[in-house]
Scaffold this motif. Structure first.
Motif, short mmCIF file in Angstrom:
data_model
loop_
_atom_site.label_atom_id
_atom_site.label_comp_id
_atom_site.label_asym_id
_atom_site.label_seq_id
_atom_site.Cartn_x
_atom_site.Cartn_y
_atom_site.Cartn_z
N ARG A 1 0.82 -1.21 0.00
CA ARG A 1 0.00 0.00 0.00
C ARG A 1 0.85 1.25 0.00
NH1 ARG A 1 -1.63 3.80 3.36
NH2 ARG A 1 -3.66 4.76 3.08
N SER A 2 1.90 1.27 0.81
CA SER A 2 2.75 2.46 0.90
C SER A 2 3.47 2.72 -0.41
CB SER A 2 3.77 2.31 2.04
OG SER A 2 4.61 1.20 1.83
N GLU A 3 3.66 1.67 -1.24
CA GLU A 3 4.28 1.88 -2.54
C GLU A 3 3.33 2.61 -3.49
OE1 GLU A 3 7.39 1.16 -3.59
OE2 GLU A 3 7.84 0.66 -1.51
N TYR A 4 2.03 2.36 -3.34
CA TYR A 4 1.06 3.00 -4.21
C TYR A 4 0.67 4.40 -3.72
CZ TYR A 4 0.35 -1.25 -6.92
OH TYR A 4 0.54 -2.32 -7.75
N TRP A 5 0.76 4.61 -2.40
CA TRP A 5 0.44 5.92 -1.84
C TRP A 5 1.61 6.42 -1.01
CZ3 TRP A 5 -3.43 2.09 -1.81
CH2 TRP A 5 -4.54 2.37 -2.62
N PRO A 6 2.75 6.71 -1.63
CA PRO A 6 3.97 7.05 -0.89
C PRO A 6 3.87 8.36 -0.12
CG PRO A 6 4.27 7.47 -3.23
CD PRO A 6 2.97 6.74 -3.10
N ASP A 7 2.96 9.25 -0.51
CA ASP A 7 2.86 10.54 0.16
C ASP A 7 1.81 10.55 1.26
OD1 ASP A 7 4.82 11.62 -1.54
OD2 ASP A 7 3.34 12.07 -3.09
N ASP A 8 1.15 9.44 1.49
CA ASP A 8 0.11 9.37 2.51
C ASP A 8 0.76 9.11 3.87
OD1 ASP A 8 -2.18 9.17 3.92
OD2 ASP A 8 -2.99 7.43 2.86
N VAL A 9 0.86 10.14 4.68
CA VAL A 9 1.54 10.02 5.98
C VAL A 9 0.64 9.36 7.02
CG1 VAL A 9 2.57 11.34 7.86
CG2 VAL A 9 3.00 12.02 5.50
N LYS A 10 -0.66 9.59 6.94
CA LYS A 10 -1.57 9.08 7.96
C LYS A 10 -1.63 7.55 7.96
CE LYS A 10 -4.66 13.09 7.64
NZ LYS A 10 -6.05 13.53 7.35
N LEU A 11 -1.85 7.00 9.16
CA LEU A 11 -2.09 5.57 9.25
C LEU A 11 -3.46 5.26 8.66
CD1 LEU A 11 -0.88 4.70 12.87
CD2 LEU A 11 0.45 4.77 10.77
N ASP A 12 -3.57 4.13 7.94
CA ASP A 12 -4.87 3.76 7.40
C ASP A 12 -5.68 3.04 8.48
OD1 ASP A 12 -4.05 1.10 7.56
OD2 ASP A 12 -3.53 0.96 5.44
N GLY A 13 -6.87 2.58 8.10
CA GLY A 13 -7.77 1.98 9.09
C GLY A 13 -7.19 0.76 9.75
N PHE A 14 -6.56 -0.14 8.97
CA PHE A 14 -5.98 -1.35 9.53
C PHE A 14 -4.82 -1.01 10.46
CE2 PHE A 14 -2.51 -4.47 9.21
CZ PHE A 14 -3.10 -5.54 9.86
N GLU A 15 -3.97 -0.09 10.04
CA GLU A 15 -2.81 0.29 10.85
C GLU A 15 -3.24 0.93 12.16
OE1 GLU A 15 -0.05 1.18 6.89
OE2 GLU A 15 -1.03 2.82 7.99
N SER A 16 -4.26 1.78 12.09
CA SER A 16 -4.77 2.43 13.31
C SER A 16 -5.38 1.39 14.25
CB SER A 16 -5.82 3.48 12.95
OG SER A 16 -5.27 4.51 12.18
N LEU A 17 -6.10 0.42 13.68
CA LEU A 17 -6.70 -0.63 14.49
C LEU A 17 -5.64 -1.46 15.20
CD1 LEU A 17 -9.42 -2.01 15.23
CD2 LEU A 17 -9.04 -3.53 13.28
N LEU A 18 -4.58 -1.78 14.48
CA LEU A 18 -3.48 -2.56 15.06
C LEU A 18 -2.77 -1.77 16.16
CD1 LEU A 18 -2.11 -5.33 14.59
CD2 LEU A 18 -0.50 -4.18 13.07
N MET A 19 -2.58 -0.48 15.94
CA MET A 19 -1.93 0.37 16.93
C MET A 19 -2.81 0.52 18.17
SD MET A 19 0.94 2.21 17.30
CE MET A 19 1.03 1.61 18.98
N ASP A 20 -4.11 0.70 17.95
CA ASP A 20 -5.02 0.85 19.08
C ASP A 20 -5.10 -0.43 19.91
OD1 ASP A 20 -5.56 3.41 18.30
OD2 ASP A 20 -7.49 2.97 17.36
N GLU A 21 -5.07 -1.59 19.24
CA GLU A 21 -5.09 -2.86 19.95
C GLU A 21 -3.85 -2.99 20.85
OE1 GLU A 21 -5.68 -7.48 18.69
OE2 GLU A 21 -3.82 -6.52 18.00
N ALA A 22 -2.69 -2.63 20.30
CA ALA A 22 -1.44 -2.72 21.06
C ALA A 22 -1.47 -1.78 22.26
CB ALA A 22 -0.26 -2.40 20.15
N TYR A 23 -1.95 -0.56 22.03
CA TYR A 23 -2.01 0.43 23.11
C TYR A 23 -2.96 -0.04 24.21
CZ TYR A 23 -2.32 4.95 25.47
OH TYR A 23 -2.27 5.95 26.40
N ALA A 24 -4.10 -0.61 23.80
CA ALA A 24 -5.07 -1.09 24.79
C ALA A 24 -4.51 -2.26 25.59
CB ALA A 24 -6.36 -1.50 24.08
N ALA A 25 -3.75 -3.14 24.93
CA ALA A 25 -3.18 -4.29 25.62
C ALA A 25 -2.21 -3.85 26.72
CB ALA A 25 -2.46 -5.19 24.62
N PHE A 26 -1.41 -2.86 26.43
CA PHE A 26 -0.44 -2.35 27.41
C PHE A 26 -1.05 -1.32 28.34
CE2 PHE A 26 2.45 -4.28 24.44
CZ PHE A 26 3.58 -4.60 25.16
#
Length: 289
Positions: free
Chosen positions: A46-71
């Motif tokens: 995905r990052s290869e197709y949208w190299p200028d997109d700095v924001k985390l996408d939905g899946f990345e945000s979900l994964l980050m939120d899960e990790a933060y909630a676990a800790f």
């Protein structure tokens, strides 16, 4: 007099933290190969197709939120406690955290035991690197109600002390206060598919690659440029590798300090089960989503 004695034997009186990331970081082939493996995996398409997109996408945000909630937003692992001058492993909190990660719940019980047994000291030492407090030149563990002076590590094992000093002084200091980076580092350490004795290493390696990739993507949201993000990503990955090598050299000495064999302690904790926390919703802070 004790300080003079320590200095004569090579003790460094104070540490200099890496506050500007200008310290040279030599090329590490193992780290480079792992990062390239992630870049050439399906995770980075995905990052290869949208190299200028700095924001985390939905899946990345979900994964980050899960990790933060676990800790639960906590940076201290508190893997050991002192009891009559001997250490006692305390894996319940770590196992409780891991049980909140979907990727960990899918792993075979035997692989869970193998992972945590082999990564326990790696996590403990990484905890020490991240939570080193220069104001007291040591570590303060409020949950365990004790403080640990850097001199104690010198007395315990000079080789370990010197190696730990090097990692502390070369770790990019700006990320010691970034809870998202800290959590992702811990997860990269835990999901090590190269651990000997795993029955399903590829499943675990995929999880580690996901967190290596997420760390790179997250750094892009907090760094000024893609080049800066890439540089810090490499530096952090090298620190993980340095800590792994350091703990491998001193693991046996740590094992001899324990009240109960570590493998037995972790096996009991995993097989008997740790009470699962009630599900809660946490939002990882400062995510540019």
């Amino acid at each position: 007099m004790n300080f003079i004695h320590l200095v004569k034997h090579g003790y460094k009186m104070s540490l200099s933290l890496n506050t500007n990331s200008e310290i040279d970081e030599p090329w590490n082939a193992n780290v480079g190969q792992k990062i390239l493996s992630v870049y050439f995996s399906t995770l980075s398409l995905r990052s290869e197709y949208w190299p200028d997109d700095v924001k985390l996408d939905g899946f990345e945000s979900l994964l980050m939120d899960e990790a933060y909630a676990a800790f639960k937003g906590q940076r201290y692992l508190n893997l050991f406690a002192l009891n009559n001058d001997r250490m006692r492993a305390c894996p319940d909190k770590l196992i409780s955290i891991c049980n909140e990660i979907k990727g960990y719940r899918k792993i075979l019980t035997s692989d869970k035991i193998t992972l945590l047994f082999n990564m326990y000291y790696h996590l403990h030492t990484m905890d020490g690197v991240i939570n080193y407090d220069s104001t007291i030149d040591g570590w303060d563990y409020p949950a365990s109600d004790y403080k640990f002076d850097r001199r104690d590590t010198f007395i315990f094992n000079r080789s370990f002390h010197d190696g730990l000093n090097y990692v502390i002084e070369t770790f990019p200091d700006r990320f010691r206060n970034d809870i998202n980076v800290i959590i992702l580092i811990y997860l990269i350490v835990i999901f090590n598919g190269d651990t000997t004795g795993l029955k399903c290493p590829e499943m675990i390696r995929h999880e580690q690659f996901s967190y290596i990739y997420l760390l790179r993507r997250y750094l892009r949201t907090v760094c000024e440029s893609d080049c800066e993000a890439s540089d810090n990503h490499y530096r952090l990955m090298v620190k993980i590798e340095h800590v792994r090598l350091l703990t491998e050299k001193t693991k046996n000495k740590f094992l001899r300090l324990l009240h109960e064999p570590l493998l037995e302690t972790i096996t009991k904790a995993i097989t008997l089960g740790v009470p699962k926390r009630m599900p809660q919703m946490f939002q990882a802070p400062h995510l540019k989503t």
